[in-house]
Design an enzyme around this catalytic site. Structure first.
Site, PDB file in Angstrom:
ATOM      1  N   GLN A  98     -14.744   8.616 -21.793  1.00  0.00           N
ATOM      2  CA  GLN A  98     -14.473  10.083 -22.275  1.00  0.00           C
ATOM      3  C   GLN A  98     -13.809  11.012 -21.234  1.00  0.00           C
ATOM      4  O   GLN A  98     -13.501  12.106 -21.393  1.00  0.00           O
ATOM      5  CB  GLN A  98     -15.844  10.835 -22.832  1.00  0.00           C
ATOM      6  CG  GLN A  98     -16.229  10.143 -24.074  1.00  0.00           C
ATOM      7  CD  GLN A  98     -17.678  10.694 -24.287  1.00  0.00           C
ATOM      8  OE1 GLN A  98     -18.297  11.566 -23.781  1.00  0.00           O
ATOM      9  NE2 GLN A  98     -18.221   9.938 -25.379  1.00  0.00           N
ATOM     10  N   HIS A 164     -19.862  12.283 -21.506  1.00  0.00           N
ATOM     11  CA  HIS A 164     -20.285  13.855 -21.683  1.00  0.00           C
ATOM     12  C   HIS A 164     -19.871  14.214 -20.341  1.00  0.00           C
ATOM     13  O   HIS A 164     -20.829  14.836 -19.679  1.00  0.00           O
ATOM     14  CB  HIS A 164     -21.850  13.587 -21.677  1.00  0.00           C
ATOM     15  CG  HIS A 164     -22.344  12.988 -23.058  1.00  0.00           C
ATOM     16  ND1 HIS A 164     -23.489  13.089 -23.445  1.00  0.00           N
ATOM     17  CD2 HIS A 164     -21.843  12.116 -23.961  1.00  0.00           C
ATOM     18  CE1 HIS A 164     -23.919  12.286 -24.686  1.00  0.00           C
ATOM     19  NE2 HIS A 164     -22.529  11.888 -24.835  1.00  0.00           N
ATOM     20  N   GLU A 257     -24.199  21.909 -32.403  1.00  0.00           N
ATOM     21  CA  GLU A 257     -24.568  23.103 -32.307  1.00  0.00           C
ATOM     22  C   GLU A 257     -23.438  24.140 -31.922  1.00  0.00           C
ATOM     23  O   GLU A 257     -22.537  23.771 -30.999  1.00  0.00           O
ATOM     24  CB  GLU A 257     -25.579  23.372 -31.088  1.00  0.00           C
ATOM     25  CG  GLU A 257     -26.927  22.608 -31.324  1.00  0.00           C
ATOM     26  CD  GLU A 257     -27.886  22.663 -30.338  1.00  0.00           C
ATOM     27  OE1 GLU A 257     -29.152  22.231 -30.231  1.00  0.00           O
ATOM     28  OE2 GLU A 257     -27.780  23.568 -29.295  1.00  0.00           O
ATOM     29  N   TYR A 267     -31.335  26.143 -23.475  1.00  0.00           N
ATOM     30  CA  TYR A 267     -30.751  25.768 -24.906  1.00  0.00           C
ATOM     31  C   TYR A 267     -31.377  24.356 -25.281  1.00  0.00           C
ATOM     32  O   TYR A 267     -30.996  23.992 -26.269  1.00  0.00           O
ATOM     33  CB  TYR A 267     -29.261  25.876 -24.764  1.00  0.00           C
ATOM     34  CG  TYR A 267     -28.793  27.391 -24.725  1.00  0.00           C
ATOM     35  CD1 TYR A 267     -28.608  28.071 -25.757  1.00  0.00           C
ATOM     36  CD2 TYR A 267     -28.706  28.036 -23.310  1.00  0.00           C
ATOM     37  CE1 TYR A 267     -28.330  29.317 -25.872  1.00  0.00           C
ATOM     38  CE2 TYR A 267     -28.431  29.226 -23.394  1.00  0.00           C
ATOM     39  CZ  TYR A 267     -28.116  30.035 -24.596  1.00  0.00           C
ATOM     40  OH  TYR A 267     -27.760  31.343 -24.592  1.00  0.00           O
ATOM     41  N   TYR A 278     -29.261   7.346 -31.621  1.00  0.00           N
ATOM     42  CA  TYR A 278     -28.247   6.446 -32.338  1.00  0.00           C
ATOM     43  C   TYR A 278     -28.926   5.637 -32.849  1.00  0.00           C
ATOM     44  O   TYR A 278     -28.499   4.785 -33.765  1.00  0.00           O
ATOM     45  CB  TYR A 278     -27.261   6.266 -31.563  1.00  0.00           C
ATOM     46  CG  TYR A 278     -26.204   7.407 -31.030  1.00  0.00           C
ATOM     47  CD1 TYR A 278     -25.439   8.077 -31.773  1.00  0.00           C
ATOM     48  CD2 TYR A 278     -26.083   8.064 -29.301  1.00  0.00           C
ATOM     49  CE1 TYR A 278     -24.596   9.298 -31.585  1.00  0.00           C
ATOM     50  CE2 TYR A 278     -25.431   8.910 -29.529  1.00  0.00           C
ATOM     51  CZ  TYR A 278     -24.637   9.517 -30.217  1.00  0.00           C
ATOM     52  OH  TYR A 278     -23.962  10.582 -29.901  1.00  0.00           O
TER      53      TYR A 278
END
Length: 388
Positions: A98, A164, A257, A267, A278
């Site tokens: 990513q 991530h 979210e 958070y 998963y």
């Protein structure tokens, strides 16, 4: 104090200038219309041939827009949809999984300083792990390169093996720079205040740390941190009506979210989550969907659309979209339109499903249209509006 006043004045000047940015970007022959709840949607293809584009930023004075491509290129899309050659002076990126070249924003004082800010993945030196970095450089007068690009922030430690990274950049009204970061797919680090995974950091534009950040001076706590307990933030925007920072983040299997960011807020991830592992089993660290002492999300999708990109609609061009929030969806391949009232989501509509494309970034253009990037091998830029 003088620095803060300078930032505020610069930002106000930029906002005023943005009102004069001119006509809509031209569209190619590829144009489609769809019936929607608010009228006939017009979808015009502005550009194509982008390699996994990730973010865009509008240049002033009808000079087009900057677009990042994840493999490491920064290009200009002209007002008539032409793609430039890759700009020089862009940092080497770690295009792993990513990772790659990610967000792009202009300095609040761009007309004077011509500074462009980027986030990107960089490796740790061994090619095995990486993390998110941010830097800035001056866009040359001929718009062919970034001059004197300098890294101003590094995520430490570097723990990602390709997952991530986040990340989005937002300037607030006082000129502070916020960077929304992922937790490198290392869940517990989002709660570790000695690490920069799963955090939002608050900096001055040159990367120095404001001394009024909430954790400055605390032992074994990173002073850059503004909030923590985030998973993988891929959308962020400043609410134009309140001045507050909003971000969105991917949940695991379920639990995407939207959060309204508060100073020193926790958070929740991975202790509080609406999602599952998963494997289909509960997250091992989780204690529930809502946990005392941790911020509850502003909005949750228990079935994940795979959200990315975020833009508040604040224009008189299409009054039907007044006080709407647009968010891209990678997994469900849609543009999500949320109606907001009294800081609540009162309605949701899904758009652009017929494109069958991962929507990575969403921005409101200076012309009042909504612009979206599709994250594909042959990525496209679309201009979205309502028939008038």
């Amino acid at each position: 104090m003088l620095r803060h006043i300078h930032f505020r004045k610069s930002l106000i000047a930029t906002f005023c200038a943005s009102l004069l940015l001119g006509l809509p970007f031209a569209a190619s022959a590829a144009s489609t219309t769809y019936k929607t709840e608010e009228g006939t949607l017009t979808v015009d293809e502005v550009a194509k041939g982008l390699q996994h584009p990730w973010a865009l930023a509008f240049l002033p004075d009808k000079q087009g827009m900057l677009v990042t491509e994840k493999p490491g290129n920064l290009r200009i899309v002209s007002a008539d949809g032409k793609l430039s050659q890759p700009l020089g002076g862009v940092p080497k990126v770690w295009a792993q999984g990513q990772g790659g070249l990610l967000d792009v924003v202009l300095s609040p004082d761009f007309k004077k300083d011509r500074m462009v800010y980027l986030t990107y993945a960089e490796d740790s030196g061994d090619g095995e792990t990486g993390g998110t970095a941010a830097g800035r450089g001056r866009l040359s007068d001929d718009m062919t390169r970034l001059e004197n690009f300098t890294r101003i922030f590094q995520q430490q430690p570097k723990l990602s093996v390709g997952n991530h990274f986040g990340s989005r950049i937002v300037f607030d009204r006082d000129g502070y720079l916020f960077i929304a970061l992922g937790e490198n797919n290392n869940r517990p680090t989002a709660q570790d205040l000695d690490k920069l995974q799963g955090k939002i950091v608050r900096l001055y534009p040159d990367g120095t740390i404001p001394q009024d950040n909430p954790f400055v001076g605390q032992k074994d706590v990173r002073p850059e941190i503004w909030s923590f307990g985030h998973r993988n933030q891929q959308g962020a925007a400043l609410n134009p009506w309140t001045g507050t920072l909003w971000t969105n983040e991917h949940g695991p299997m379920g639990g995407d979210e939207i959060n309204i960011i508060e100073r020193a807020g926790n958070y929740g991830w991975p202790i509080a989550t609406f999602g599952l592992d998963y494997s289909g089993k509960p997250i091992s660290e989780a204690k529930g969907k809502v946990v005392e002492g941790m911020k509850t999300p502003f909005h949750v999708w228990e079935k994940s659309p795979g959200i990315s990109g975020m833009a508040f609609y604040d224009s008189s061009t299409f009054k039907q979209w007044d006080h709407n929030l647009f968010i891209g969806a990678l997994a469900s391949k849609e543009l999500i339109r949320l109606e907001l009232k009294d800081d609540k989501v009162v309605h949701e509509e899904r758009l652009l499903g017929d494109l069958n494309a991962r929507i990575r970034d969403v921005r409101q253009g200076p012309d009042g249209y909504v612009y979206v990037l599709t994250d594909e091998d042959d990525g496209k830029l679309f201009k979205v509006g309502l028939a008038q």
